[in-house]
Write an enzyme that holds these catalytic residues in place. Structure first.
Site, short mmCIF file in Angstrom:
data_model
loop_
_atom_site.label_atom_id
_atom_site.label_comp_id
_atom_site.label_asym_id
_atom_site.label_seq_id
_atom_site.Cartn_x
_atom_site.Cartn_y
_atom_site.Cartn_z
CB CYS A 75 -7.55 14.11 -11.57
SG CYS A 75 -6.87 13.11 -10.23
CB CYS A 183 -0.78 10.22 -13.28
SG CYS A 183 -0.69 11.59 -12.10
N1 DGL Z 1 -3.20 14.23 -11.61
C1 DGL Z 1 -3.68 13.14 -10.80
C2 DGL Z 1 -3.92 11.93 -11.70
O1 DGL Z 1 -4.08 12.12 -12.90
C3 DGL Z 1 -2.84 12.97 -9.57
C4 DGL Z 1 -3.41 12.06 -8.56
C5 DGL Z 1 -2.99 12.28 -7.14
O2 DGL Z 1 -3.16 13.39 -6.63
O3 DGL Z 1 -2.54 11.31 -6.52
O4 DGL Z 1 -3.98 10.79 -11.29
#
Ligand code: DGL
Length: 262
Positions: A75, A183
């Site tokens: 993430c 993301c």
């Molecule tokens: N998959 C997360 C990222 O790479 C999502 C972030 C979120 O939950 O806002 O930033």
């Protein structure tokens, strides 16, 4: 238990990290994986930094209890807190940021790069500061809304296509030769994004991070030497039924899903 036999822990707020897990299973098919989707608190980018940190510490302590051999923060938003998290656990931690930046540096020729990420990631300037050292201009567009769209399975709606168009309008004339999905959720929107650009490179966190995990485990002699077929345990903090439907978007076939209260 021998350390190399232990699982690899993976963190995301939701299903974005499955893009990294899919790639890990390809490169490291003999490993055990323990994936935590913190869906009760997803999207992270809508939370304060201190609440995100609290959640991540809880998940790291859960991994401490489960004695994983490595934590992968799959993430980008959570990755901005890696230095803080390294002080909370003795387990080694890898985040998506450095491997992804290395891939960007390899790909860009004209040094103009677009970055789609959550507002938290863009505001942290984590990408911009690393890429700046290579004299790369980064055009960051905050697209936090995309996370909920993907989590709610709204990928193919007209409304989603309009939101994407609106965001990309700011990038179309910027002469970028590389677009970064900063993301882990966003590569799921690739089919809608690519018609806006001609002849550019796309970089997402999944492949560079999975390769980096392989290199790291090999260097530490931590690759699983057993000839097992990969085992995947998925833990959600929200609702088992929801994630059972969501996982069908991915090429992850062998898994067990359960809910955890942390
Ligand atoms: N998959 C997360 C990222 O790479 C999502 C972030 C979120 O939950 O806002 O930033």
């Amino acid at each position: 238990m021998k350390k190399y036999k232990k699982a690899i822990g993976i963190i995301d707020s939701g299903i974005g990290g499955f893009t990294v897990l899919e790639e890990l299973i390809k490169i490291l098919p003999n490993e055990k994986y323990l994936y935590v989707a913190d869906q009760k608190f997803c999207p992270y980018s809508t939370l304060s930094n201190s609440l995100i940190k609290q959640r991540l510490v809880k998940i790291c302590h859960y991994f401490d209890k489960k004695k994983v051999k490595l934590i992968v923060i799959a993430c980008n938003t959570a990755s901005i807190f890696i230095n803080y998290l390294k002080k909370q656990t003795k387990i080694p931690i890898i985040s998506v940021i450095n491997p992804t930046c290395k891939e960007v540096i390899k790909n860009t020729k004209n040094k103009n790069v677009g970055l789609l990420a959550t507002k938290t990631t863009i505001d942290s300037k984590i990408y911009q500061s690393i890429l700046e050292k290579e004299k790369i201009n980064t055009y960051g567009i905050a697209c936090s809304e995309f996370v909920k769209i993907i989590e709610d399975n709204q990928i193919n709606t007209l409304n989603t296509k309009m939101i994407i168009e609106n965001k990309l309008n700011n990038l179309i004339n910027s002469n970028i030769d590389t677009l970064v999905y900063g993301c882990t959720h966003f590569s799921l929107l690739h089919e809608h994004i690519k018609p806006y650009f001609k002849n550019i490179n796309y970089v997402s966190s999944k492949m560079p991070t999975a390769n980096y995990v392989y290199i790291y485990l090999r260097s530490q002699d931590l690759l699983n030497k057993q000839k097992i077929v990969h085992k995947v345990k998925i833990k959600t903090t929200y609702n088992k039924r929801k994630i059972k439907k969501q996982i069908k978007l991915f090429k992850i076939k062998k898994y067990r899903i359960s809910k955890i209260n942390i």
